[in-house]
Design a protein around this motif. Structure first.
Motif, PDB file in Angstrom:
ATOM      1  N   VAL A   1      20.730  35.418  36.544  1.00 40.75           N
ATOM      2  CA  VAL A   1      21.917  34.974  35.676  1.00 40.75           C
ATOM      3  C   VAL A   1      21.548  35.182  34.193  1.00 40.75           C
ATOM      4  CG1 VAL A   1      23.881  33.499  35.250  1.00 40.75           C
ATOM      5  CG2 VAL A   1      23.225  33.796  37.766  1.00 40.75           C
ATOM      6  N   ARG A   2      20.533  34.563  33.825  1.00 38.36           N
ATOM      7  CA  ARG A   2      20.008  34.624  32.334  1.00 38.36           C
ATOM      8  C   ARG A   2      19.876  35.909  31.995  1.00 38.36           C
ATOM      9  NH1 ARG A   2      17.020  30.047  34.702  1.00 38.36           N
ATOM     10  NH2 ARG A   2      18.347  28.028  34.411  1.00 38.36           N
ATOM     11  N   GLY A   3      19.031  36.647  33.093  1.00 37.42           N
ATOM     12  CA  GLY A   3      18.613  38.179  32.467  1.00 37.42           C
ATOM     13  C   GLY A   3      19.789  39.094  32.281  1.00 37.42           C
ATOM     14  N   VAL A   4      20.819  38.710  33.178  1.00 38.73           N
ATOM     15  CA  VAL A   4      21.877  39.648  33.113  1.00 38.73           C
ATOM     16  C   VAL A   4      22.907  39.420  32.061  1.00 38.73           C
ATOM     17  CG1 VAL A   4      24.129  40.605  34.274  1.00 38.73           C
ATOM     18  CG2 VAL A   4      21.817  40.546  35.363  1.00 38.73           C
ATOM     19  N   PHE A   5      22.919  38.208  31.787  1.00 44.59           N
ATOM     20  CA  PHE A   5      24.181  37.861  30.631  1.00 44.59           C
ATOM     21  C   PHE A   5      23.571  37.561  29.456  1.00 44.59           C
ATOM     22  CE2 PHE A   5      26.170  37.567  35.157  1.00 44.59           C
ATOM     23  CZ  PHE A   5      27.502  38.562  34.752  1.00 44.59           C
ATOM     24  N   GLY A   6      22.338  37.056  29.269  1.00 43.46           N
ATOM     25  CA  GLY A   6      21.735  36.557  28.086  1.00 43.46           C
ATOM     26  C   GLY A   6      22.023  35.095  27.810  1.00 43.46           C
ATOM     27  N   PHE A   7      22.085  34.487  28.925  1.00 40.68           N
ATOM     28  CA  PHE A   7      22.119  32.951  28.805  1.00 40.68           C
ATOM     29  C   PHE A   7      20.693  32.115  28.943  1.00 40.68           C
ATOM     30  CE2 PHE A   7      26.125  33.130  31.848  1.00 40.68           C
ATOM     31  CZ  PHE A   7      26.885  33.605  30.821  1.00 40.68           C
ATOM     32  N   THR A   8      20.870  30.951  28.263  1.00 33.11           N
ATOM     33  CA  THR A   8      19.756  30.435  28.022  1.00 33.11           C
ATOM     34  C   THR A   8      19.570  29.056  28.885  1.00 33.11           C
ATOM     35  OG1 THR A   8      19.552  30.903  25.880  1.00 33.11           O
ATOM     36  CG2 THR A   8      18.212  29.019  26.512  1.00 33.11           C
TER      37      THR A   8
ATOM     38  N   LEU B   1      13.259  29.827  18.557  1.00 29.00           N
ATOM     39  CA  LEU B   1      14.424  30.752  18.183  1.00 29.00           C
ATOM     40  C   LEU B   1      13.941  32.152  18.162  1.00 29.00           C
ATOM     41  CD1 LEU B   1      17.331  30.806  17.596  1.00 29.00           C
ATOM     42  CD2 LEU B   1      16.461  30.516  15.147  1.00 29.00           C
ATOM     43  N   ALA B   2      13.032  32.545  17.812  1.00 30.25           N
ATOM     44  CA  ALA B   2      12.534  33.942  17.826  1.00 30.25           C
ATOM     45  C   ALA B   2      12.015  34.331  18.996  1.00 30.25           C
ATOM     46  CB  ALA B   2      11.138  33.994  16.880  1.00 30.25           C
ATOM     47  N   ALA B   3      11.659  33.820  20.033  1.00 22.34           N
ATOM     48  CA  ALA B   3      11.258  33.957  21.287  1.00 22.34           C
ATOM     49  C   ALA B   3      12.551  34.167  22.035  1.00 22.34           C
ATOM     50  CB  ALA B   3      10.405  33.056  21.944  1.00 22.34           C
ATOM     51  N   GLU B   4      13.384  33.373  21.846  1.00 24.18           N
ATOM     52  CA  GLU B   4      14.704  33.558  22.592  1.00 24.18           C
ATOM     53  C   GLU B   4      15.380  34.775  21.938  1.00 24.18           C
ATOM     54  OE1 GLU B   4      16.327  31.837  25.050  1.00 24.18           O
ATOM     55  OE2 GLU B   4      14.250  30.790  24.934  1.00 24.18           O
ATOM     56  N   SER B   5      15.394  35.081  20.903  1.00 22.90           N
ATOM     57  CA  SER B   5      15.928  36.504  20.361  1.00 22.90           C
ATOM     58  C   SER B   5      15.130  37.850  20.723  1.00 22.90           C
ATOM     59  CB  SER B   5      15.731  36.477  18.816  1.00 22.90           C
ATOM     60  OG  SER B   5      16.422  37.710  18.355  1.00 22.90           O
ATOM     61  N   GLU B   6      13.863  37.720  20.949  1.00 27.50           N
ATOM     62  CA  GLU B   6      13.032  38.762  21.622  1.00 27.50           C
ATOM     63  C   GLU B   6      13.318  38.943  22.935  1.00 27.50           C
ATOM     64  OE1 GLU B   6       9.111  38.045  20.464  1.00 27.50           O
ATOM     65  OE2 GLU B   6       9.414  38.306  18.243  1.00 27.50           O
ATOM     66  N   ALA B   7      13.759  38.027  23.730  1.00 35.49           N
ATOM     67  CA  ALA B   7      13.850  38.080  25.046  1.00 35.49           C
ATOM     68  C   ALA B   7      15.338  38.664  25.353  1.00 35.49           C
ATOM     69  CB  ALA B   7      13.732  36.728  25.746  1.00 35.49           C
ATOM     70  N   GLY B   8      16.217  38.958  24.479  1.00 37.08           N
ATOM     71  CA  GLY B   8      17.383  39.412  24.572  1.00 37.08           C
ATOM     72  C   GLY B   8      18.558  38.161  24.848  1.00 37.08           C
ATOM     73  N   ARG B   9      18.325  37.203  24.339  1.00 35.13           N
ATOM     74  CA  ARG B   9      19.248  36.077  24.757  1.00 35.13           C
ATOM     75  C   ARG B   9      20.480  36.246  23.762  1.00 35.13           C
ATOM     76  NH1 ARG B   9      16.930  35.834  28.870  1.00 35.13           N
ATOM     77  NH2 ARG B   9      15.530  34.170  29.380  1.00 35.13           N
ATOM     78  N   ASP B  10      21.762  35.807  24.059  1.00 32.10           N
ATOM     79  CA  ASP B  10      22.628  35.872  23.300  1.00 32.10           C
ATOM     80  C   ASP B  10      22.665  34.804  22.192  1.00 32.10           C
ATOM     81  OD1 ASP B  10      25.030  36.039  21.687  1.00 32.10           O
ATOM     82  OD2 ASP B  10      26.265  36.085  23.685  1.00 32.10           O
ATOM     83  N   LEU B  11      22.349  35.003  20.849  1.00 31.07           N
ATOM     84  CA  LEU B  11      22.199  33.589  20.081  1.00 31.07           C
ATOM     85  C   LEU B  11      23.338  32.897  19.840  1.00 31.07           C
ATOM     86  CD1 LEU B  11      19.749  35.422  17.190  1.00 31.07           C
ATOM     87  CD2 LEU B  11      19.220  33.712  19.468  1.00 31.07           C
ATOM     88  N   LEU B  12      24.566  33.655  19.893  1.00 26.78           N
ATOM     89  CA  LEU B  12      25.728  33.077  19.607  1.00 26.78           C
ATOM     90  C   LEU B  12      26.002  32.030  20.751  1.00 26.78           C
ATOM     91  CD1 LEU B  12      28.328  32.661  18.050  1.00 26.78           C
ATOM     92  CD2 LEU B  12      29.479  34.188  19.361  1.00 26.78           C
TER      93      LEU B  12
ATOM     94  N   ALA C   1      28.659  37.685  11.581  1.00 24.89           N
ATOM     95  CA  ALA C   1      27.424  37.912  10.474  1.00 24.89           C
ATOM     96  C   ALA C   1      26.788  39.291  11.254  1.00 24.89           C
ATOM     97  CB  ALA C   1      26.466  36.930  10.382  1.00 24.89           C
ATOM     98  N   PRO C   2      26.268  40.288  10.760  1.00 24.76           N
ATOM     99  CA  PRO C   2      25.451  41.223  11.199  1.00 24.76           C
ATOM    100  C   PRO C   2      24.206  40.879  11.484  1.00 24.76           C
ATOM    101  CG  PRO C   2      25.617  41.289   8.789  1.00 24.76           C
ATOM    102  CD  PRO C   2      26.466  40.378   9.171  1.00 24.76           C
ATOM    103  N   ASP C   3      23.459  39.906  10.972  1.00 24.34           N
ATOM    104  CA  ASP C   3      22.407  39.288  11.354  1.00 24.34           C
ATOM    105  C   ASP C   3      22.354  37.777  11.936  1.00 24.34           C
ATOM    106  OD1 ASP C   3      19.579  38.716  11.657  1.00 24.34           O
ATOM    107  OD2 ASP C   3      18.812  39.271   9.685  1.00 24.34           O
ATOM    108  N   ARG C   4      22.660  37.758  13.107  1.00 26.68           N
ATOM    109  CA  ARG C   4      22.706  36.247  13.607  1.00 26.68           C
ATOM    110  C   ARG C   4      21.629  35.318  13.475  1.00 26.68           C
ATOM    111  NH1 ARG C   4      26.891  37.408  18.926  1.00 26.68           N
ATOM    112  NH2 ARG C   4      28.747  38.125  17.663  1.00 26.68           N
ATOM    113  N   LYS C   5      20.520  36.025  13.799  1.00 28.05           N
ATOM    114  CA  LYS C   5      19.086  35.213  13.822  1.00 28.05           C
ATOM    115  C   LYS C   5      18.863  34.686  12.371  1.00 28.05           C
ATOM    116  CE  LYS C   5      14.165  35.708  14.372  1.00 28.05           C
ATOM    117  NZ  LYS C   5      13.081  36.747  14.741  1.00 28.05           N
ATOM    118  N   LEU C   6      19.246  35.392  11.387  1.00 32.91           N
ATOM    119  CA  LEU C   6      19.138  34.705   9.942  1.00 32.91           C
ATOM    120  C   LEU C   6      20.095  33.741   9.620  1.00 32.91           C
ATOM    121  CD1 LEU C   6      17.787  34.928   6.988  1.00 32.91           C
ATOM    122  CD2 LEU C   6      19.837  36.629   6.657  1.00 32.91           C
ATOM    123  N   HIS C   7      21.077  33.632  10.150  1.00 36.93           N
ATOM    124  CA  HIS C   7      22.032  32.605   9.769  1.00 36.93           C
ATOM    125  C   HIS C   7      21.588  31.469  10.667  1.00 36.93           C
ATOM    126  CE1 HIS C   7      24.968  34.258   7.087  1.00 36.93           C
ATOM    127  NE2 HIS C   7      24.577  35.392   7.655  1.00 36.93           N
TER     128      HIS C   7
END
Length: 635
Positions: A238-245, A269-280, A344-350
């Motif tokens: 589920v987490r891999g398909v939909f980017g859930f944490t 936060l950087a690890a979650e972003s690199e893993a393709g997680r939805d930051l929002l 925002a275009p860069d969600r990780k930054l914010h």
């Protein structure tokens, strides 16, 4: 070969008892049918995917069934099967977005005059009714209020605020709620059992949380997972398909926040972003976790059905380390960041900026904590001071205050590190006689013979320092008889002299407000009050001096020097400048007159910042003053 049906259509409820999570609506409609209390129009309101259209079709089926009206339609008669297939001539489904013009509504009204072809009722089901134009709504009003006996209207909308109030008043409104995550998870497990799919319980909970209360979304997600994973679905899928944490990962991120570990939080936060997680989605989960901490402090038992025991243990442990005020502040900050990140275009930054700002907030002392620490130091018991902040080590000053040395033998080096505040009791100025009233039975003969003057000299605004004759009120006279005062306190006094004595006493006992009092100018001493004027630009000073605690302290000092109870009245005047008044000093006859120096304007805010006690508090808390606000004015 039959065509494939998605789970959302295949498992759509066909009777009231199959509707999921809307028991309040189902019960009301069933009772209305059984008691024959049917309205001419119904309005179903709620977000997408929670059963509005499904409930409307079941209601239409219950009214048009061959056994109807009945709360339990048979589902096998021609009318029930046609309604389920969507091709019934008596149940007309209309899309409000495509049929929103006046002419189309007029055609609907004309057709409503004809009797139903098969059942007892002709039902008009208008979905997204808020899309109708104002003219279309107005054309529908008369028929909606008094339709033919065989016509029923059922409306569905996601935005009821866009529906005209005249339409709302003619309908029975039913608000369908978002379905709780445990209910959705149980329904998904039921579907998986029927489809012979091995669905893990934690995977079902992950899907339910991701659906955010929408059953149709959850069924669509399960359908997609079956296509990806086959007949065995786990939480990682589920987490891999939909980017859930995972909730445990969110709790770990919150732990780094509370520990003020900025480097660790940014790394995760950087690890979650690199893993393709939805930051929002991660930010929304973090806000939900902080909400769980807050709810756990208020009502711990309310979370027992939502999470497993491991996560509940983490929530309880974190909730015990942070105050509710801190949690509310964090929730507000991350909610504001969520609104910015969404576009925002860069969600990780914010997200990183919001994380660093939140950690800085946890590392700063709030005003309530500063007041608590100062109050504890004033009592001489720093151990009772409020906790500083989450996971923050105690300041060195408070370690020194907790020394084992008895208070009577405290070394001077330790005493100097505390903030010395004046005791709460008030003492008379050294140059004034102490206020020591005699007992009521020991009446002073001189005070008994003293008669109040017959007249009161009216004060002059131009000469506030003029000597005035005071005539006590009957109440004050009675009080003076009961508590005779020294004769020196009953003689005539000038307003400027009286105010200067009060300022001099306050200067030694309340140094925090001494600079504010210097800006005041005594105007007049009237019957029961002393009027003090300030420049128009000193509104903040007047509001601060007018607070309950400051006013009570000043009026007590004023009563001591005036010999009777007086009230203080602060006024903002245009004829007073920022410079404090300079008392006139009579020149010696033999000396030539010298020009008096003009003092510089006093800034009360600068005086507040430079106050020794404030500076000592800043050193103790390792803080800085960002802004200075006046004390709240209490009635």
């Amino acid at each position: 070969m039959s065509s494939y049906q998605v789970f959302a259509r295949k498992y759509r409820p066909q009777v009231f008892r199959e509707v999921v999570g809307q028991d309040h609506v189902v019960r009301t409609l069933r009772n209305a049918i059984e008691q024959n209390r049917l309205a001419q129009a119904y309005l179903l309101v709620g977000p997408r995917g929670i059963g509005k259209t499904t409930t409307a079709r079941i209601l239409a089926k219950a009214l048009c069934c061959v056994n109807g009206p009945t709360a339990d339609p048979c589902g096998v008669c021609d009318s029930c099967r046609e309604i389920a297939a969507g091709n019934s001539l008596d149940v007309i489904e209309i899309d409000g977005a495509s049929n929103n013009k006046v002419d189309q509504v007029r055609e609907l009204i004309d057709n409503s005059r004809y009797a139903p072809t098969r059942g007892k009722y002709k039902i008009y089901l208008i979905d997204e009714v808020h899309m109708l134009s104002t003219g279309a709504f107005n054309a529908l009003l008369k028929t909606l209020e008094e339709p033919p006996p065989h016509v029923k209207f059922i409306f569905a909308t996601t935005e009821p605020e866009k529906v005209l109030p005249t339409v709302l008043s003619r309908c029975q409104r039913f608000d369908l709620h978002r379905i709780p995550a445990p209910v959705i998870a149980a329904h998904l497990l039921h579907i998986a059992k029927c489809e012979k799919i091995e669905l893990a319980a934690d995977a079902a909970r992950a899907i339910a949380r991701g659906a955010q209360g929408g059953l149709r979304d959850a069924e669509s997600m399960l359908d997609q997972l079956v296509s990806f994973c086959g007949d065995k679905i786990g939480a990682e899928d589920v987490r891999g398909v939909f980017g859930f944490t995972a909730p445990e990962v969110v709790a770990e991120f919150a732990e780094k926040l509370l520990a003020r570990d900025a480097a660790g939080a940014l790394a995760q936060l950087a690890a979650e972003s690199e893993a393709g997680r939805d930051l929002l989605r991660l930010l929304a989960d973090l806000i939900a976790h902080l909400r769980n901490l807050l709810v756990s402090q208020v009502n711990p038992s309310s979370l027992e059905g939502e999470h497993d025991e491991l996560l509940l243990g983490l929530i309880r442990a974190q909730a015990a380390r942070v105050s509710p005020a801190r949690l509310l502040d964090l929730i507000d900050q991350f909610a504001a960041a969520e609104a910015r990140i969404r576009w925002a275009p860069d969600r990780k930054l914010h997200f990183e900026i919001a994380t660093i700002k939140a950690i800085q907030t946890l590392g700063s002392a709030t005003l309530d904590e500063v007041i608590g620490e100062l109050t504890a130091l004033r009592r001489g018991d720093p151990a009772e001071s409020a906790p500083r902040r989450a996971s923050a080590p105690p300041p060195t000053a408070f370690k020194t205050a907790k020394s084992e040395t008895p208070k009577s033998e405290t070394p001077k080096s330790e005493t100097k590190r505390r903030i010395e505040l004046p005791p709460p009791t008030l003492r008379a100025a050294e140059d004034e006689p102490a206020f020591n009233p005699a007992p009521a039975t020991a009446l002073s003969p001189l005070a008994a013979k003293l008669e109040p003057p017959a007249e009161v000299a009216a004060p002059s605004a131009a000469s506030p320092s003029a000597v005035q004759t005071i005539r006590p009120s009957p109440e004050d006279a009675a009080e003076n008889v009961a508590n005779p005062l020294p004769l020196t306190e009953l003689v005539a006094t000038s307003p400027a002299e009286l105010w200067s004595k009060v300022v001099e006493e306050v200067r030694s006992k309340r140094p925090l407000i001494r600079s504010w009092l210097d800006l005041g100018q005594a105007l007049a001493l009237e019957r029961d009050e002393l009027r003090v004027g300030f420049a128009r630009a000193q509104k903040i000073v007047v509001e601060s001096l007018g607070s309950a605690s400051n006013r009570a302290f000043l009026e007590e000092a004023l009563a001591r020097h005036a010999g009777r109870k007086l009230k203080l009245k602060f006024e903002l005047r245009d004829d007073i400048t920022l410079a404090p008044p300079v008392p006139a000093v009579p020149a010696e006859p033999s000396a030539a007159p010298r020009p008096e120096p003009v003092p510089e304007a006093v800034d009360p805010m600068a005086a507040f910042r430079n106050d020794p006690q404030i500076r000592q508090a800043l050193e103790i808390f390792d803080a800085e003053i960002i802004s200075v606000q006046p004390a709240p004015v209490r009635p």
